[in-house]
Design a protein around this motif. Structure first.
Motif, short mmCIF file in Angstrom:
data_model
loop_
_atom_site.label_atom_id
_atom_site.label_comp_id
_atom_site.label_asym_id
_atom_site.label_seq_id
_atom_site.Cartn_x
_atom_site.Cartn_y
_atom_site.Cartn_z
N ASP A 118 -1.14 14.23 1.03
CA ASP A 118 -1.34 13.51 0.22
C ASP A 118 -1.77 12.52 0.33
OD1 ASP A 118 1.63 15.46 -0.08
OD2 ASP A 118 2.89 14.78 1.30
N HIS B 199 2.50 4.47 -1.03
CA HIS B 199 3.71 5.12 -1.92
C HIS B 199 4.89 5.63 -1.96
CE1 HIS B 199 2.51 7.68 -5.17
NE2 HIS B 199 3.79 8.98 -5.05
N CYS B 200 5.22 5.80 -0.59
CA CYS B 200 6.85 6.02 -0.90
C CYS B 200 7.83 4.65 0.03
CB CYS B 200 6.97 7.17 0.49
SG CYS B 200 6.66 9.05 -0.44
N CYS C 1 0.72 -1.23 0.09
CA CYS C 1 -0.21 0.15 -0.08
C CYS C 1 1.00 1.03 0.09
CB CYS C 1 -1.01 -0.24 1.13
SG CYS C 1 -2.13 -1.37 1.24
N ASP D 4 -1.95 -1.12 -7.22
CA ASP D 4 -1.84 0.60 -7.48
C ASP D 4 -3.97 0.61 -6.82
OD1 ASP D 4 0.29 1.01 -9.05
OD2 ASP D 4 -1.31 0.55 -10.77
N PHE E 270 -2.02 11.06 -3.15
CA PHE E 270 -1.73 9.35 -3.48
C PHE E 270 -2.79 8.72 -3.91
CE2 PHE E 270 2.02 9.42 -0.40
CZ PHE E 270 2.32 10.32 -0.92
N CYS E 271 -4.64 9.23 -3.44
CA CYS E 271 -5.67 8.08 -3.84
C CYS E 271 -6.06 8.66 -5.59
CB CYS E 271 -6.68 8.62 -2.81
SG CYS E 271 -8.31 7.83 -3.34
N ASP F 286 -3.56 9.01 -8.60
CA ASP F 286 -2.28 7.87 -9.12
C ASP F 286 -3.58 7.05 -9.49
OD1 ASP F 286 -0.71 8.71 -7.74
OD2 ASP F 286 -0.07 7.16 -5.98
N GLN G 182 -3.03 0.41 -2.88
CA GLN G 182 -2.88 1.32 -2.81
C GLN G 182 -2.84 2.27 -2.79
OE1 GLN G 182 0.25 4.82 -4.61
NE2 GLN G 182 1.43 2.91 -4.25
N TYR H 210 -5.69 4.62 0.33
CA TYR H 210 -4.81 6.02 0.88
C TYR H 210 -6.34 6.62 0.91
CZ TYR H 210 0.01 6.13 1.16
OH TYR H 210 1.12 5.99 1.39
N TYR I 172 2.80 4.40 4.55
CA TYR I 172 2.39 3.00 4.98
C TYR I 172 2.66 2.67 6.76
CZ TYR I 172 -2.92 2.15 4.96
OH TYR I 172 -4.47 2.03 5.40
#
Length: 228
Positions: free
Chosen positions: A172, A95-96, A93, A205, A176-177, A180, A208, A212, A131
């Motif tokens: 963010d 993102h980073c 999940c 994807d 990110f949701c 993306d 994730q 978010y 996350y």
């Protein structure tokens, strides 16, 4: 799946598919049963604020996803009323991924604290970016402020273009949701009139983006509670 719900149900009932997918689609560290993809889709579909021109497609997918969820519940006895357990898939999940605090926030915790940043707010921001489910839950419980831009490049409160110079957990989550969602072309699986091939990357994807989206709702609720 929810774009072709009746076809999915017919296929499963026919038995002409790899039945192991029901218990694990096979792309995560921990088993990811097929029904959980419906949970992820429903998290996104249940949100408001869709543009009027795409709302008919969203509503059609809502109906189909509810049909699938009811099928998973009644035919297979899957616990679709239990919230999605994103903590079991936190690496997928994130993102980073695999980035430390200094890399993301331009300084480690000691540096940021010495500059005047709040330790809890720094930890919360970093937890959201990567996350870390246990830290996210910790700071939700502490009611830590998620709406703070953080970067060691600038002192707290300094007048800068924060959108380019720091991270903000609340903002963010939205990025990110929804950025993306369209960037990863997940919309294709809702809007296509054809059966679309679903790749491993699409599943990751979806995880994730749904994670978010779910977290964004929790942070927004936290902000409302903090403002009272």
């Amino acid at each position: 799946m929810q774009n072709k719900a009746e076809q999915v149900i017919d296929l499963i009932e026919s038995g002409n598919f790899d039945k192991s997918l029901l218990e694990d689609v096979g792309c995560c560290e921990h088993p990811l049963p097929l029904y959980k993809l419906s949970l992820c889709n429903m998290i996104l579909l249940d949100t408001d604020g869709w543009r009027s021109e795409i709302l008919p497609i969203v509503e059609q997918n809502r109906q189909n996803c509810r049909l699938l969820l009811d099928y998973w519940r009644t035919r297979w006895n899957y616990p679709v009323d239990v919230p999605m357990d994103f903590e079991s898939y936190q690496y997928e999940c994130a993102h980073c991924k695999d980035r430390d605090m200094e890399d993301l926030l331009d300084g480690d915790l000691d540096t940021l604290k010495a500059m005047g940043y709040d330790e809890d707010e720094v930890e919360f921001c970093y937890a959201v970016l990567t996350y870390k489910a246990d830290l996210i839950q910790k700071h939700l419980g502490l009611r830590t402020n998620p709406d703070v831009y953080i970067s060691a490049l600038h002192a707290p409160g300094e007048k800068v273009s924060w959108e380019e110079e720091g991270y903000n957990a609340l903002d963010d989550c939205y990025s990110f949701c929804w950025d993306d969602f369209y960037c990863y072309d997940l919309w294709r699986h809702w809007s296509s009139s054809h059966v679309e091939q679903v790749r491993v990357g699409d599943v990751l994807d979806l995880l994730q983006v749904a994670a978010y989206c779910d977290l964004e709702g929790k942070l927004e609720k936290l902000e409302i509670e903090r403002s009272r």
